[in-house]
Design a protein around this motif. Structure first.
Motif, short mmCIF file in Angstrom:
data_model
loop_
_atom_site.label_atom_id
_atom_site.label_comp_id
_atom_site.label_asym_id
_atom_site.label_seq_id
_atom_site.Cartn_x
_atom_site.Cartn_y
_atom_site.Cartn_z
N GLU A 7 111.70 6.44 50.00
CA GLU A 7 110.88 5.29 49.61
C GLU A 7 111.32 4.81 48.24
N PRO A 8 112.43 4.05 48.17
CA PRO A 8 112.99 3.67 46.86
C PRO A 8 112.07 2.78 46.02
N ARG A 9 111.26 1.96 46.65
CA ARG A 9 110.37 1.08 45.87
C ARG A 9 109.33 1.89 45.11
N ARG A 10 108.98 3.04 45.61
CA ARG A 10 108.01 3.89 44.93
C ARG A 10 108.70 4.93 44.05
N ASP A 11 109.79 5.50 44.53
CA ASP A 11 110.41 6.64 43.85
C ASP A 11 111.23 6.26 42.63
N MET A 12 111.98 5.16 42.67
CA MET A 12 112.85 4.81 41.54
C MET A 12 112.06 4.46 40.27
N PRO A 13 111.04 3.61 40.34
CA PRO A 13 110.27 3.36 39.11
C PRO A 13 109.60 4.63 38.58
N ARG A 14 109.15 5.47 39.48
CA ARG A 14 108.52 6.72 39.07
C ARG A 14 109.54 7.61 38.36
N ALA A 15 110.76 7.69 38.90
CA ALA A 15 111.80 8.51 38.28
C ALA A 15 112.19 7.96 36.91
N ILE A 16 112.31 6.64 36.80
CA ILE A 16 112.66 6.03 35.51
C ILE A 16 111.58 6.32 34.47
N LEU A 17 110.33 6.19 34.87
CA LEU A 17 109.24 6.46 33.95
C LEU A 17 109.20 7.93 33.53
N LEU A 18 109.40 8.83 34.48
CA LEU A 18 109.38 10.26 34.15
C LEU A 18 110.51 10.65 33.20
N VAL A 19 111.70 10.10 33.43
CA VAL A 19 112.83 10.41 32.55
C VAL A 19 112.59 9.85 31.15
N THR A 20 112.05 8.65 31.07
CA THR A 20 111.77 8.04 29.77
C THR A 20 110.71 8.83 29.00
N VAL A 21 109.63 9.19 29.67
CA VAL A 21 108.57 9.97 29.01
C VAL A 21 109.09 11.36 28.64
N GLY A 22 109.86 11.97 29.53
CA GLY A 22 110.42 13.30 29.24
C GLY A 22 111.35 13.27 28.03
N GLY A 23 112.21 12.25 27.95
CA GLY A 23 113.10 12.12 26.80
C GLY A 23 112.34 11.88 25.50
N GLY A 24 111.28 11.07 25.57
CA GLY A 24 110.45 10.83 24.39
C GLY A 24 109.75 12.10 23.92
N LEU A 25 109.22 12.88 24.86
CA LEU A 25 108.57 14.13 24.50
C LEU A 25 109.56 15.13 23.91
N LEU A 26 110.78 15.16 24.46
CA LEU A 26 111.80 16.04 23.91
C LEU A 26 112.15 15.64 22.48
N PHE A 27 112.28 14.34 22.24
CA PHE A 27 112.56 13.85 20.89
C PHE A 27 111.44 14.25 19.92
N ILE A 28 110.18 14.07 20.34
CA ILE A 28 109.05 14.43 19.49
C ILE A 28 109.05 15.92 19.19
N LEU A 29 109.30 16.74 20.21
CA LEU A 29 109.33 18.19 20.03
C LEU A 29 110.43 18.61 19.05
N LEU A 30 111.62 18.05 19.19
CA LEU A 30 112.72 18.41 18.29
C LEU A 30 112.47 17.91 16.88
N SER A 31 111.86 16.74 16.73
CA SER A 31 111.54 16.24 15.40
C SER A 31 110.51 17.13 14.73
N TRP A 32 109.51 17.57 15.49
CA TRP A 32 108.50 18.47 14.95
C TRP A 32 109.14 19.80 14.54
N ALA A 33 110.03 20.32 15.40
CA ALA A 33 110.68 21.60 15.11
C ALA A 33 111.55 21.51 13.86
N ALA A 34 112.10 20.36 13.57
CA ALA A 34 112.90 20.20 12.36
C ALA A 34 112.03 20.08 11.12
N GLN A 35 110.79 19.60 11.27
CA GLN A 35 109.89 19.45 10.13
C GLN A 35 109.18 20.74 9.76
#
Length: 78
Positions: A7-35
């Motif tokens: 179901e590409p109409r449902r799965d692709m936007p969901r995957a894009i959103l999950l990857v974007t949120v996951g990358g943002g959370l990883l960035f926040i975690l690494l920034s916190w760990a450096a501080q």
């Protein structure tokens, strides 16, 4: 990749959103760990921030594990 999804109409936007949120959370975690080890916002220069944080965390040990500069290859001439 979307053509292989069931179901590409449902799965692709969901995957894009999950990857974007996951990358943002990883960035926040690494920034916190450096501080945490060095909570200062002032560094010697703007470019030396990461180096100063690594030195605070691991001391000067990390510098000895970096590769040594290679000597120039011999040209074959005396």
């Amino acid at each position: 990749m979307a053509e292989e999804a069931k179901e590409p109409r449902r799965d692709m936007p969901r995957a894009i959103l999950l990857v974007t949120v996951g990358g943002g959370l990883l960035f926040i975690l690494l920034s916190w760990a450096a501080q945490v080890p060095r909570p200062s916002t002032t560094f010697e220069t703007a470019d030396s921030g990461a180096t100063e944080v690594m030195t605070t965390i691991g001391g000067n040990r990390w510098r000895s594990s970096s590769p040594r500069p290679m000597s120039p290859a011999p040209s074959g001439r005396p």
